[in-house]
Scaffold this motif. Structure first.
Motif, PDB file in Angstrom:
ATOM      1  N   GLU A  87      22.191  25.328 -46.180  1.00  0.00           N
ATOM      2  CA  GLU A  87      22.176  23.934 -46.640  1.00  0.00           C
ATOM      3  C   GLU A  87      23.572  23.331 -46.592  1.00  0.00           C
ATOM      4  O   GLU A  87      23.759  22.198 -46.139  1.00  0.00           O
ATOM      5  CB  GLU A  87      21.613  23.844 -48.057  1.00  0.00           C
ATOM      6  N   VAL A  99      19.519  16.377 -46.321  1.00  0.00           N
ATOM      7  CA  VAL A  99      19.020  17.713 -45.987  1.00  0.00           C
ATOM      8  C   VAL A  99      17.872  18.049 -46.931  1.00  0.00           C
ATOM      9  O   VAL A  99      17.990  17.884 -48.144  1.00  0.00           O
ATOM     10  CB  VAL A  99      20.129  18.786 -46.119  1.00  0.00           C
ATOM     11  N   ASN A 101      15.830  21.301 -47.949  1.00  0.00           N
ATOM     12  CA  ASN A 101      15.933  22.752 -47.818  1.00  0.00           C
ATOM     13  C   ASN A 101      14.632  23.402 -48.276  1.00  0.00           C
ATOM     14  O   ASN A 101      14.398  23.589 -49.462  1.00  0.00           O
ATOM     15  CB  ASN A 101      17.121  23.279 -48.631  1.00  0.00           C
TER      16      ASN A 101
END
Length: 109
Positions: A87, A99, A101
């Motif tokens: 990440e 992002v 994850n």
């Protein structure tokens, strides 16, 4: 056996070849333009290259997909440290907007 830089180069070449062969695909309503698709593919390539260069992260076990600058990570990590590093590397990549994850951590028994 390939060294780390040769593996990174091979991975990048494979992804560039994929972009070259798929960038002509038709774009339908509610999908990205070809230009945005190419930009997202370049982001995916840069993130995967960072994974390949990092000894903590398995570039083969973690998938990277990008849509409108948002990178989604999925697959399996050997540890929470690997998940966190994946990440971190994705977030530090120039051009990444966000992002997600979704990496699962495999617990050894």
């Amino acid at each position: 056996m390939l060294n780390k830089s040769a593996l990174t180069l091979a991975l990048a070449a494979a992804l560039v070849a994929t972009v070259a062969t798929t960038s002509g695909c038709a774009v339908t309503r509610n999908q990205e333009s070809v230009g945005a698709y190419v930009d997202d593919t370049a982001l995916t390539t840069r993130v995967k290259a960072k994974f390949a260069a990092d000894p903590t992260v398995s570039a083969m076990a973690i998938s990277v997909e990008t849509m409108k600058g948002t990178v989604q990570l999925s697959g399996f990590a050997k540890s929470h440290e690997e998940k966190a590093m994946a990440e971190k590397l994705a977030r530090e990549t120039s051009g990444v907007v966000a992002v997600r994850n979704d990496i699962a951590v495999r617990h050894s028994s």
